[in-house]
Design a protein around this motif. Structure first.
Motif, mmCIF file in Angstrom:
data_model
loop_
_atom_site.group_PDB
_atom_site.id
_atom_site.type_symbol
_atom_site.label_atom_id
_atom_site.label_comp_id
_atom_site.label_asym_id
_atom_site.label_seq_id
_atom_site.Cartn_x
_atom_site.Cartn_y
_atom_site.Cartn_z
ATOM 1 N N MET A 1 -47.687 -4.370 12.599
ATOM 2 C CA MET A 1 -46.841 -4.110 11.452
ATOM 3 C C MET A 1 -45.852 -5.269 11.334
ATOM 4 S SD MET A 1 -44.406 -0.811 10.715
ATOM 5 C CE MET A 1 -45.741 0.338 10.707
ATOM 6 N N GLU A 2 -45.737 -5.826 10.171
ATOM 7 C CA GLU A 2 -44.877 -6.988 9.930
ATOM 8 C C GLU A 2 -43.702 -6.557 9.060
ATOM 9 O OE1 GLU A 2 -43.869 -10.857 10.522
ATOM 10 O OE2 GLU A 2 -45.692 -9.916 11.275
ATOM 11 N N PHE A 3 -42.474 -6.780 9.551
ATOM 12 C CA PHE A 3 -41.264 -6.467 8.795
ATOM 13 C C PHE A 3 -40.696 -7.748 8.211
ATOM 14 C CE2 PHE A 3 -41.366 -3.069 12.037
ATOM 15 C CZ PHE A 3 -41.383 -1.975 11.196
ATOM 16 N N LYS A 4 -40.170 -7.659 6.993
ATOM 17 C CA LYS A 4 -39.612 -8.841 6.332
ATOM 18 C C LYS A 4 -38.114 -8.984 6.593
ATOM 19 C CE LYS A 4 -43.021 -8.977 2.664
ATOM 20 N NZ LYS A 4 -43.281 -8.984 1.228
ATOM 21 N N SER A 5 -37.447 -7.891 6.976
ATOM 22 C CA SER A 5 -36.005 -7.940 7.248
ATOM 23 C C SER A 5 -35.734 -8.643 8.575
ATOM 24 C CB SER A 5 -35.435 -6.526 7.306
ATOM 25 O OG SER A 5 -35.637 -5.870 6.083
ATOM 26 N N PRO A 6 -34.545 -9.184 8.707
ATOM 27 C CA PRO A 6 -34.181 -9.838 9.974
ATOM 28 C C PRO A 6 -34.200 -8.834 11.131
ATOM 29 C CG PRO A 6 -32.601 -10.383 8.256
ATOM 30 C CD PRO A 6 -33.513 -9.340 7.693
ATOM 31 N N THR A 7 -34.533 -9.326 12.300
ATOM 32 C CA THR A 7 -34.663 -8.477 13.487
ATOM 33 C C THR A 7 -33.365 -7.754 13.816
ATOM 34 O OG1 THR A 7 -36.252 -10.071 14.331
ATOM 35 C CG2 THR A 7 -35.417 -8.468 15.886
ATOM 36 N N SER A 8 -32.228 -8.411 13.654
ATOM 37 C CA SER A 8 -30.945 -7.785 13.993
ATOM 38 C C SER A 8 -30.669 -6.567 13.108
ATOM 39 C CB SER A 8 -29.804 -8.792 13.869
ATOM 40 O OG SER A 8 -29.731 -9.276 12.535
ATOM 41 N N ILE A 9 -31.004 -6.665 11.841
ATOM 42 C CA ILE A 9 -30.807 -5.534 10.922
ATOM 43 C C ILE A 9 -31.771 -4.400 11.275
ATOM 44 C CG2 ILE A 9 -31.021 -4.771 8.527
ATOM 45 C CD1 ILE A 9 -29.985 -7.505 7.677
ATOM 46 N N LEU A 10 -33.011 -4.738 11.561
ATOM 47 C CA LEU A 10 -33.987 -3.722 11.947
ATOM 48 C C LEU A 10 -33.563 -3.017 13.230
ATOM 49 C CD1 LEU A 10 -37.323 -5.609 11.227
ATOM 50 C CD2 LEU A 10 -36.377 -3.670 9.960
ATOM 51 N N ALA A 11 -33.079 -3.797 14.198
ATOM 52 C CA ALA A 11 -32.648 -3.211 15.466
ATOM 53 C C ALA A 11 -31.508 -2.227 15.231
ATOM 54 C CB ALA A 11 -32.216 -4.307 16.436
#
Length: 75
Positions: A1-11
């Motif tokens: 699964m590929e997320f387009k949002s930055p990793t810090s926001i997703l975390a």
């Protein structure tokens, strides 16, 4: 699964979701425990009053010296 949002926001979002889930689960556990205690207490109370009622019913004919049979009083 590929997320387009930055990793810090997703975390941050995933952590918030996990924390909310944990909080809801904890509240449900507390409510369940409270209900289990309430059921236990009410069952004990019901048993106590049931035994008192049975004992009272057995004492009434002995105290009055009368026996009731099918709505008729017999001495």
């Amino acid at each position: 699964m590929e997320f387009k949002s930055p990793t810090s926001i997703l975390a941050r979002l995933f952590r918030a979701g996990r924390d909310n889930w944990k909080q809801r689960a904890l509240e449900k556990q507390k409510k369940l425990r409270a209900l289990e205690i309430k059921v236990r207490d009410l069952s004990a109370s019901r048993e106590y009053w049931k035994n008192r009622a049975i004992a009272a019913e057995q004492r009434v004919p002995q105290e009055n010296g009368e026996v009731f049979t099918e709505g008729k009083k017999m001495n």
